[in-house]
Structures are given as structure tokens and as C-alpha cells.
Enzyme design. Structure first.
Site, PDB file in Angstrom:
ATOM      1  N   TYR A 488       0.840  -1.258  -0.103  1.00 29.33           N
ATOM      2  CA  TYR A 488      -0.034  -0.024  -0.026  1.00 29.33           C
ATOM      3  C   TYR A 488       0.914   1.200  -0.054  1.00 29.33           C
ATOM      4  O   TYR A 488       0.553   2.402   0.707  1.00 29.33           O
ATOM      5  CB  TYR A 488      -1.006  -0.019   1.171  1.00 29.33           C
ATOM      6  N   HIS A 489       1.955   1.189  -0.837  1.00 28.53           N
ATOM      7  CA  HIS A 489       2.806   2.414  -0.660  1.00 28.53           C
ATOM      8  C   HIS A 489       3.003   3.141  -2.170  1.00 28.53           C
ATOM      9  O   HIS A 489       4.396   3.235  -2.540  1.00 28.53           O
ATOM     10  CB  HIS A 489       4.122   2.120  -0.296  1.00 28.53           C
ATOM     11  N   PRO A 490       1.926   3.164  -3.126  1.00 27.15           N
ATOM     12  CA  PRO A 490       2.298   3.762  -4.307  1.00 27.15           C
ATOM     13  C   PRO A 490       2.750   5.174  -4.476  1.00 27.15           C
ATOM     14  O   PRO A 490       2.297   6.074  -3.714  1.00 27.15           O
ATOM     15  CB  PRO A 490       0.861   3.706  -5.255  1.00 27.15           C
TER      16      PRO A 490
END
Length: 551
Positions: A488-490
Site C-alpha cells: 500500500y505504498h504507491p
């Protein structure tokens, strides 16, 4: 906080009330001489599960989630990967696992090479101090003057202690959390306040809600940025760049014009911000032409440079006392009365950084890790969408500095249509990413094969199913291909830089237009060796200071 009634006019319009946007809007509104309009596509953060830490996966695929999926990923058995993103006040800070992991000083110094010294660790450290406030400080790097609650876990599972003992057993150092360098294995610090989630809606917007100069409108989908026409210059000199004048925003099915007297700031995140830029005519010219969008600025890097952290995990069965029973009436009662117990857990209660043998081959600078090991006191399976089937743990290997790059592209000129997300997982031509994550899983197996973790596991497996009949290498291969997912780190899809090709300049101003900025994770030139919520909030804080200085 309101819906559509009232004026849609302000000095500053901020699009997106997430980690960065909420911080930015609240900071700008500290000046009573200006007005701020914050537009959020989602609903207010009123659901109880938004505030109960261990309940975060129950929000996936629900009304508070943008509910994205990637295009099929060839390196991952052709699977589409679920990308949850927060669609409510607080954005993804209302949906995440609350892990407060800053990253390394070297990560920010890498930004400085692209975007200037103002983005170095030395320059940003005071901002981290500003946004962190701990009820129970654990080390000197945490400040006391900011609104963001960062605290120790109130009731971690004993398995987390076993995980840290396992790290010591194999020779890793156990250190305080969030050191700028030399970070080892730690218990997770969390963005909570006395056992409840502390999103940016909690820590920034609620303290600011009584200010008459701040208006927050929910259920407000911004369709595109509007621009004032350039004035012709009869002397023959070039016309001024287009100036952002506001946005078209849809509220209760009606499209209205919101007007900005000074600036528009996009804080929609690494997916929605490039989408909005392209819908507004700022992006790769050929791509916009495909969708019939008039070109305003040819900006090839809008939607490019996408980076994300891929995680592959193994889930051994455990002897008991994990979060498997966290939803029981007893645990719910304990949480509601004391803000303690299993429901106060962030699920991922421990983590640590390691340097695999691949790092030297890949040229990773000396002293820096290439894998983060994440430890969850539950079997985190099915991308968080599958309830735990029994007592178990998860050890995951996170590819923290990937070489692979992806894209965000429009699927349609319709603002309500989801974009095409292609993170390009494990597509780097030299295969370094794949080799690194497999080496990370080997380290997970090494930790699991310790006295400390053997004492709390059974030898059986939840994921991969039948893992006891496989070799560690077979488990690793299956974990990467069939079970890996985003952590969950774009970032990176509207990167900042000093070069002309960057989407925004070091002051976060969009190149080629005036009065338009971006302040969110999309401006990060590279993904950090950590978790993105903390630096995204810092970006909001920095943006507020830069904007105030400009006016």
C-alpha cells in the site's frame, strides 16, 4: 464539515482530504486572513470500524475504499492485485495499518539529489518532529509540538516479543524505532491516540473544524481543474502560462464550479492526482489525444515513474493467543472499555530491515537495507480480504527499493472511470527485484527456524497450504507468484525535481501552468525504505510553508 450547500469559493482549494491534504488544509487555515476549501470525494469518517485499529481490513472493498485493482501482472501468475485506497476524511490514513515507519535519512537525501537540498533529511527532520507527538516517547527523535499522535502499541501480542527474540537469535540488532540510520528490528510505533486510530482527520481536521475560514465538503468528486485564459500580448511576447482558477466538482450529482482566488492544490494521491492532471489536459500528449482530451501541457512523466512496495508472506500456524480471536465479544468489550486488547493492535506489530546478499550485486549503498521484514500476529492472507482461518502468524518480505517502474493511465475521459494501474511488479530487466524478494523470504524462513519462533508455532502452515511438504525455496517461489500483494505504498506519478522533465518543481508547482501545485505521495521521486504515511503528512506540512512563503 458539510456537503454541497454554501459558497464554493476560497483563496485556496485543496483536492483530497487524505494524509497530505488534511494536514495542508489545516495548516493553511491557521492564517485567519485566508480562506480554505477542502474537497473530499468520500463520505465523512463516521463508521466505528474506521477508528478501531485491528478492524482496518474490514474496510477493504467497502464504501470508504476507492477499491482499485491493477491490470494483470505477468510475473505474478497473471493476477490482478487489489489496491485499497482511502475514500473518506483522512484518506488512506483512515484505512491503513497505522505503522509509523519514517524510512532512512539516505532516502530523503536521495530525494535531494533530484529536488534540491530543501528535501534532504536535514531539512525534513524538523517537520517530522513537528507532526509527531507521543504519549509515551521511546527515543529522542520524537517531538512534542505537533498534532499527530504517534505512540507505542498499548497491548502487543507476546508473539511480537518472540519475533524480536528470533531476530537477536540470528544476529540482527533490535533497536529503537525510526532511527535515521542503523535501524534494525523494532516493535511498530503506531499513529494512534490512546489505543484508537489517529488519522489526519482526527489529528488535523477536527482541531481545525471551528475555524470559520476552513470549509470541508465531502461527497465532492472533482472532475477537472479549470484555467483562466491567457491574455494576448500585442507586443508579440509569449502569452502567460494558463492559470488555475478553480475546479469543476460534482456534488449530489450536480457539477458546480469552485473558484480559487490564489491556488489549487491537488492532494489526491499517487493514483487520483495523475488522473486529475490528465483529465485537465496536463499529461502525455499522445495519451490525452487517444481520449479526446484537449492538451494544455505536454507532460510525459504524469502517470509515469510509478513505484510500489511488493510484499510476499509466509503464514505458519501458531499455538494460540494470536489475533484470530480478536473479534470475540470479550475482546470487543475490553477495547470499548479500556482501549486495550487485541482490537488495539495494528496487526503488523513488528518489523525489521535487512541487507540481503543481493544488495552488493545490485549496488545498494553500503549500510542500507534492501528488504523489510514485517511481522503480523495473524495469518494475513488473500490480500487481507480473507478472514484468518485459524491461529497463525505472518512473516513477510517487502521489496523496499524496487527497480521496476509502472504507470497510471486513463481508461476513459470520464472522471468516474477507474484508471489503468500497472505497477510493473518484478519487471526490471536484470531480475534484481525478483532475486531480492526471494532472498527476503529466505530470511523469513531463517527467522522462523529459531528457538524463539519454534516455541510459538506448530510446524504446520496456513499459507502456502501444505507448506510442511515443501522446501523453503518452494514456499518462497509460491509465495511470490501466487500470494504476493501490495503493502500500500504507491508513489512517484507526479514526481518533483529540478529538471524540466519533472511534473512539479521543488516548490511543488506544476510545470507549464500557474497557481497549481501537487502535495501528496505522487511527488516522491523514489519510494522510501519505510512506509509512506509519515512522509506524505510531512509533504503536506512542507507544502503549507511553501505556499505561505509565496503569498
Amino acid at each position: 464539515m458539510s456537503r454541497g450547500a454554501g459558497s464554493l469559493e476560497a483563496d485556496y482549494i485543496v483536492v483530497g482530504a487524505g494524509s497530505a491534504g488534511a494536514a495542508l488544509a489545516a495548516r493553511l487555515s491557521e492564517d485567519p486572513s485566508v480562506t480554505v476549501l477542502l474537497l473530499e470525494a468520500g463520505a465523512p469518517d463516521s463508521a466505528p470500524q474506521l477508528h478501531v485499529p485491528a478492524a482496518f481490513t474490514s474496510l477493504f472493498r467497502g464504501p470508504y475504499d476507492w477499491n482499485y485493482d491493477t491490470v494483470p501482472q505477468p510475473a505474478l501468475e497473471g493476477r490482478t492485485i487489489f489496491w485499497p485506497r482511502g475514500k473518506t476524511l483522512g484518506g488512506s490514513s483512515s484505512l491503513n495499518a497505522m505503522m509509523w515507519v519514517r524510512g532512512f535519512a539516505a532516502d530523503y537525501d536521495e530525494w535531494a539529489k533530484t529536488a534540491g537540498d530543501a528535501w534532504s533529511w536535514r531539512a525534513l527532520e524538523p517537520y517530522f518532529r513537528r507532526v509527531e507527538r507521543t504519549e509515551d516517547a521511546t527515543h529522542e527523535s520524537q517531538g512534542t509540538d505537533g498534532p499527530q499522535s504517534v505512540e507505542r502499541q498499548r497491548d502487543p501480542r507476546p508473539h511480537t516479543g518472540a519475533f524480536l527474540d528470533a531476530a537477536r537469535e540470528v544476529g540482527h540488532s533490535v533497536t529503537a524505532a525510526n532511527l535515521p540510520d542503523g535501524q534494525g528490528f523494532s516493535q511498530t510505533m503506531v499513529s494512534q491516540h490512546r489505543g484508537a486510530r489517529a488519522s489526519t482527520a482526527d489529528s488535523y481536521l477536527r482541531p481545525a473544524k471551528r475555524r470559520p475560514n476552513l470549509r470541508v465538503v465531502t461527497g465532492a468528486l472533482v472532475r477537472r481543474v479549470t484555467f483562466a485564459e491567457s491574455l494576448d500580448d500585442s507586443a508579440g511576447t509569449p502569452a502567460q502560462p494558463p492559470r488555475a482558477s478553480g475546479v469543476y466538482v460534482e456534488i449530489d450529482g450536480i457539477t458546480r464550479v469552485a473558484r480559487a482566488h490564489r491556488e489549487v492544490i491537488l492532494s489526491g494521491g499517487a493514483i487520483n492526482t495523475p488522473q486529475l492532471l490528465m483529465l485537465s489536459g496536463i499529461g502525455p500528449s499522445a495519451h490525452l489525444a487517444q481520449h479526446g482530451i484537449p492538451l494544455l501541457v505536454d507532460a510525459p512523466e504524469v502517470g509515469a515513474n510509478l513505484q510500489d512496495h511488493l510484499v510476499a508472506g509466509i503464514a505458519p500456524r501458531a499455538r494460540g493467543g494470536t489475533l484470530f480471536t480478536g473479534a470475540s465479544p470479550r475482546q470487543l468489550a475490553r477495547y470499548l472499555t479500556t482501549r486495550r486488547g487485541m482490537l488495539s493492535s495494528p496487526v503488523a506489530e513488528g518489523y525489521g530491515f535487512v541487507r540481503t546478499p543481493i544488495a552488493d550485486v545490485a549496488g545498494v549503498p553500503e549500510g542500507l537495507p534492501d528488504i523489510e521484514i514485517i511481522f503480523a500476529t495473524a495469518p494475513y492472507i488473500g490480500e487481507g480480504l480473507v478472514p484468518p482461518p485459524g491461529e497463525g502468524l505472518t512473516l513477510g518480505a517487502i521489496l523496499i527499493h524496487p527497480r521496476s517502474r509502472g504507470t497510471i493511465r486513463l481508461a476513459s475521459a470520464d472522471p468516474t472511470a477507474k484508471v489503468r494501474i500497472d505497477p510493473g511488479y518484478l519487471t526490471d530487466p536484470d531480475g534484481i527485484d525478483e532475486a531480492t524478494i526471494l532472498a527476503g523470504l529466505a530470511e523469513c524462513e531463517r527467522l522462523l527456524d529459531t528457538d524463539a519462533l519454534r516455541a510459538v508455532t506448530t510446524g504446520g502452515w496456513i499459507q502456502p497450504e501444505g507448506g510442511e511438504r515443501m522446501t523453503p525455496a518452494e514456499r518462497a517461489e509460491l509465495s511470490v507468484r501466487r500470494y504476493s500483494h501490495t503493502i500500500y505504498h504507491p508513489v512517484g506519478t507526479a514526481r518533483m525535481g529540478m529538471d524540466a522533465a519533472s511534473v512539479v518543481d521543488p516548490d511543488l508547482r506544476v510545470r507549464g501552468v500557474e497557481a497549481l501545485r501537487v502535495a501528496d505521495a505522487s511527488v516522491m521521486p523514489t519510494v522510501i525504505r519505510g512506509h509512506t504515511n509519515a512522509p506524505a503528512i510531512v509533504i503536506g506540512e512542507v507544502a503549507a510553508d511553501r505556499i505561505r512563503a509565496a503569498h
